[in-house]
Design an enzyme around this catalytic site. Structure first.
Site, PDB file in Angstrom:
ATOM      1  N   LEU A 110       6.710   3.100   1.524  1.00 22.81           N
ATOM      2  CA  LEU A 110       7.117   2.002   2.194  1.00 22.81           C
ATOM      3  C   LEU A 110       8.446   1.730   3.060  1.00 22.81           C
ATOM      4  O   LEU A 110       8.899   3.325   2.735  1.00 22.81           O
ATOM      5  CB  LEU A 110       8.492   1.677   0.330  1.00 22.81           C
ATOM      6  CG  LEU A 110       7.026   1.623  -0.660  1.00 22.81           C
ATOM      7  CD1 LEU A 110       7.480   1.174  -1.999  1.00 22.81           C
ATOM      8  CD2 LEU A 110       5.946   0.111  -0.641  1.00 22.81           C
TER       9      LEU A 110
ATOM     10  N   VAL B 145      11.019  -7.414   9.683  1.00 24.01           N
ATOM     11  CA  VAL B 145      11.628  -6.856   9.582  1.00 24.01           C
ATOM     12  C   VAL B 145      11.756  -5.872  10.843  1.00 24.01           C
ATOM     13  O   VAL B 145      10.326  -4.696  10.911  1.00 24.01           O
ATOM     14  CB  VAL B 145      12.272  -5.593   8.168  1.00 24.01           C
ATOM     15  CG1 VAL B 145      13.355  -4.602   8.170  1.00 24.01           C
ATOM     16  CG2 VAL B 145      12.862  -7.075   7.129  1.00 24.01           C
TER      17      VAL B 145
ATOM     18  N   MET C 211       0.531  -1.390   0.211  1.00 26.81           N
ATOM     19  CA  MET C 211      -0.077   0.039  -0.090  1.00 26.81           C
ATOM     20  C   MET C 211       1.003   1.655   0.174  1.00 26.81           C
ATOM     21  O   MET C 211       0.183   2.259   0.795  1.00 26.81           O
ATOM     22  CB  MET C 211      -0.869  -0.525   0.919  1.00 26.81           C
ATOM     23  CG  MET C 211      -1.843  -1.135   0.966  1.00 26.81           C
ATOM     24  SD  MET C 211      -3.779  -0.783   1.843  1.00 26.81           S
ATOM     25  CE  MET C 211      -3.059  -0.579   3.131  1.00 26.81           C
ATOM     26  N   GLY C 212       2.369   0.869  -0.647  1.00 26.82           N
ATOM     27  CA  GLY C 212       2.863   2.214  -0.348  1.00 26.82           C
ATOM     28  C   GLY C 212       3.823   2.722   0.804  1.00 26.82           C
ATOM     29  O   GLY C 212       3.537   1.781   2.019  1.00 26.82           O
TER      30      GLY C 212
ATOM     31  N   GLY D  76      11.281  -2.788   5.824  1.00 28.43           N
ATOM     32  CA  GLY D  76      10.081  -3.926   5.678  1.00 28.43           C
ATOM     33  C   GLY D  76      10.177  -4.248   4.697  1.00 28.43           C
ATOM     34  O   GLY D  76       9.886  -5.745   3.926  1.00 28.43           O
ATOM     35  N   HIS D  77       9.207  -3.647   3.544  1.00 28.82           N
ATOM     36  CA  HIS D  77       8.929  -3.420   2.131  1.00 28.82           C
ATOM     37  C   HIS D  77       9.810  -4.063   1.048  1.00 28.82           C
ATOM     38  O   HIS D  77      10.129  -4.801   0.077  1.00 28.82           O
ATOM     39  CB  HIS D  77       8.493  -2.270   1.322  1.00 28.82           C
ATOM     40  CG  HIS D  77       6.833  -2.007   2.145  1.00 28.82           C
ATOM     41  ND1 HIS D  77       6.458  -1.016   2.902  1.00 28.82           N
ATOM     42  CD2 HIS D  77       5.702  -2.635   2.208  1.00 28.82           C
ATOM     43  CE1 HIS D  77       5.712  -1.128   3.143  1.00 28.82           C
ATOM     44  NE2 HIS D  77       4.794  -2.329   3.065  1.00 28.82           N
TER      45      HIS D  77
ATOM     46  N   GLN E   8      -3.282 -12.917   7.253  1.00 25.25           N
ATOM     47  CA  GLN E   8      -3.042 -12.196   5.843  1.00 25.25           C
ATOM     48  C   GLN E   8      -2.138 -13.276   5.216  1.00 25.25           C
ATOM     49  O   GLN E   8      -2.971 -13.420   3.927  1.00 25.25           O
ATOM     50  CB  GLN E   8      -2.498 -10.971   5.270  1.00 25.25           C
ATOM     51  CG  GLN E   8      -2.085 -10.762   3.970  1.00 25.25           C
ATOM     52  CD  GLN E   8      -1.872  -8.910   4.332  1.00 25.25           C
ATOM     53  OE1 GLN E   8      -2.904  -8.326   4.413  1.00 25.25           O
ATOM     54  NE2 GLN E   8      -0.123  -8.990   3.706  1.00 25.25           N
TER      55      GLN E   8
ATOM     56  N   ASP F 164       2.428 -10.227   8.988  1.00 28.47           N
ATOM     57  CA  ASP F 164       1.122 -10.117   8.595  1.00 28.47           C
ATOM     58  C   ASP F 164       0.294 -10.949   8.465  1.00 28.47           C
ATOM     59  O   ASP F 164       0.620 -11.732   7.057  1.00 28.47           O
ATOM     60  CB  ASP F 164       0.305  -8.418   7.579  1.00 28.47           C
ATOM     61  CG  ASP F 164       0.790  -7.194   7.637  1.00 28.47           C
ATOM     62  OD1 ASP F 164      -0.492  -6.434   7.675  1.00 28.47           O
ATOM     63  OD2 ASP F 164       2.206  -6.885   7.193  1.00 28.47           O
TER      64      ASP F 164
HETATM   65  P1  AMP Z   1       1.431  -2.930   3.733  1.00 30.58           P
HETATM   66  O1  AMP Z   1       2.284  -1.774   2.852  1.00 30.58           O
HETATM   67  O2  AMP Z   1       1.355  -2.582   4.681  1.00 30.58           O
HETATM   68  O3  AMP Z   1      -0.111  -3.268   2.836  1.00 30.58           O
HETATM   69  O4  AMP Z   1       2.037  -4.000   3.469  1.00 30.58           O
HETATM   70  C1  AMP Z   1       2.558  -4.881   1.756  1.00 30.58           C
HETATM   71  C2  AMP Z   1       3.325  -6.359   2.533  1.00 30.58           C
HETATM   72  O5  AMP Z   1       4.488  -5.984   3.392  1.00 30.58           O
HETATM   73  C3  AMP Z   1       2.572  -6.988   3.132  1.00 30.58           C
HETATM   74  O6  AMP Z   1       2.942  -7.817   2.696  1.00 30.58           O
HETATM   75  C4  AMP Z   1       3.398  -6.831   4.375  1.00 30.58           C
HETATM   76  O7  AMP Z   1       3.510  -8.161   5.269  1.00 30.58           O
HETATM   77  C5  AMP Z   1       4.786  -6.509   4.288  1.00 30.58           C
HETATM   78  N1  AMP Z   1       5.487  -6.154   5.766  1.00 30.58           N
HETATM   79  C6  AMP Z   1       4.590  -5.147   6.001  1.00 30.58           C
HETATM   80  N2  AMP Z   1       5.512  -4.377   7.154  1.00 30.58           N
HETATM   81  C7  AMP Z   1       6.630  -5.904   6.903  1.00 30.58           C
HETATM   82  C8  AMP Z   1       7.652  -5.654   7.703  1.00 30.58           C
HETATM   83  N3  AMP Z   1       7.783  -4.817   9.421  1.00 30.58           N
HETATM   84  N4  AMP Z   1       8.629  -7.294   7.481  1.00 30.58           N
HETATM   85  C9  AMP Z   1       8.729  -7.235   6.842  1.00 30.58           C
HETATM   86  N5  AMP Z   1       6.878  -7.197   6.013  1.00 30.58           N
HETATM   87  C10 AMP Z   1       6.194  -6.040   5.738  1.00 30.58           C
END
Ligand code: AMP
Length: 290
Positions: free
Chosen positions: A39, A182, A36-37, A42-43, A159, A156
């Protein structure tokens, strides 16, 4: 292979399909990393993982309206495509797919994708309709990008389990890969929502990781009663005055059914609000943890 040139920015489903068909036509393996941007590292770690499994990586940046409840933070969710593009350029992404809402939800659309059972507990309980929005958008992204693999974060956890189930049940033929959580240097799981935390809340939010860490030590020390384990984790989090616990639960790592006794593989998962910002975290308990 890292590719330090500007990623191609694609905004339409049809154009993404043409890109994907052309890449497949010359034998390339395609990975999709949905986001969802806003970033963060983690992303980016998921993008790097994607390159271990594919030659071309597509990152989607789409704040999906259908996964937010009416009282949730859709309107204020952070958005900065130029910054995201720059981070993705540095990590060497091939395509950034950033569609307008009408591309994903065309006028008059009437189709939802819903995974049962796995979505009834944990975040599904406190966010009704959330996972229906997630599976619907991911199904549409899968059909638009037609990847061989898709990478999601273990942050998540529910998810990831739900999308694995959907990909199998609907025979997408896409391998779903999970990437490790991360964290910031003090243990807080990275999240786009961390920017909403006040300095005080940010400091107190380290309790989530601390509680999970202590729970792992209790399991190693022989604690087997799930209720006792969750109670200890709650007690640690409740030391923080701003913390409002949504749930702390030990569940089976595959079915996500609540466990009474600690056994592996299991997930200790939690969701906690700080000043209205909802944070989640979890830890996987595997055989070697016991
Ligand atoms: P989001 O943008 O929050 O929807 O996340 C997009 C993807 O990044 C999803 O698969 C999340 O599980 C992953 N994600 C978000 N935060 C982290 C993190 N801290 N470490 C690893 N993956 C993450």
């Amino acid at each position: 292979m890292l590719n330090p040139i500007d990623p191609q920015l694609i905004k339409s489903v049809a154009e993404l399909g043409r890109y994907s068909d052309a890449a497949r036509g010359i034998g390339r393996r395609i990975a999709l990393v949905p986001t969802m941007g806003a970033l963060h590292e983690g992303h980016l770690s998921l993008v790097r993982l994607a390159y271990h499994h594919a030659d071309r990586v597509i990152v989607s940046v789409f704040v999906n309206p259908t996964q937010f409840g009416p009282a949730e933070d859709f309107a204020r969710y952070p958005r900065d495509l130029a910054r995201d593009m720059e981070l993705l350029r540095k990590v060497g992404v091939d395509v950034v797919f950033a569609p307008p809402v009408e591309e994903i939800y065309p006028n008059g659309d009437a189709t939802w994708v819903e995974v049962e059972r796995l979505t009834s507990g944990l975040c599904g309980r406190s966010r009704p309709g959330h996972f229906r929005g997630v599976t619907t958008v991911v199904a549409r992204l899968f059909n638009a990008a037609r990847p061989h693999v898709a990478v999601f974060g273990e942050k998540d956890y529910q998810q990831l389990a739900v999308i694995r189930r959907m990909a199998r049940d609907l025979a997408f033929g896409i391998e779903v890969i999970g990437g490790p959580i991360v964290r910031e240097p003090d243990g807080l799981a990275m999240s786009s929502r961390n920017v909403f935390l006040s300095a005080r809340a940010r400091q107190q939010a380290t309790a989530l990781h601390a509680a999970l860490h202590e729970a792992r030590a209790l399991v190693r020390g022989g604690v087997r009663d799930a209720a006792a384990l969750c109670e200890e984790a709650r007690r640690r989090i409740e030391k923080e005055p701003l913390a409002e616990i949504d749930y702390v639960e030990l569940v089976d790592a595959e079915t996500l059914e609540p466990l009474r006794q600690v056994r592996t593989p299991a997930v200790l998962a939690l969701a906690v609000r700080f000043e209205g910002t909802r944070l989640i975290d979890n830890t996987l308990l595997e055989a070697e943890t016991l």
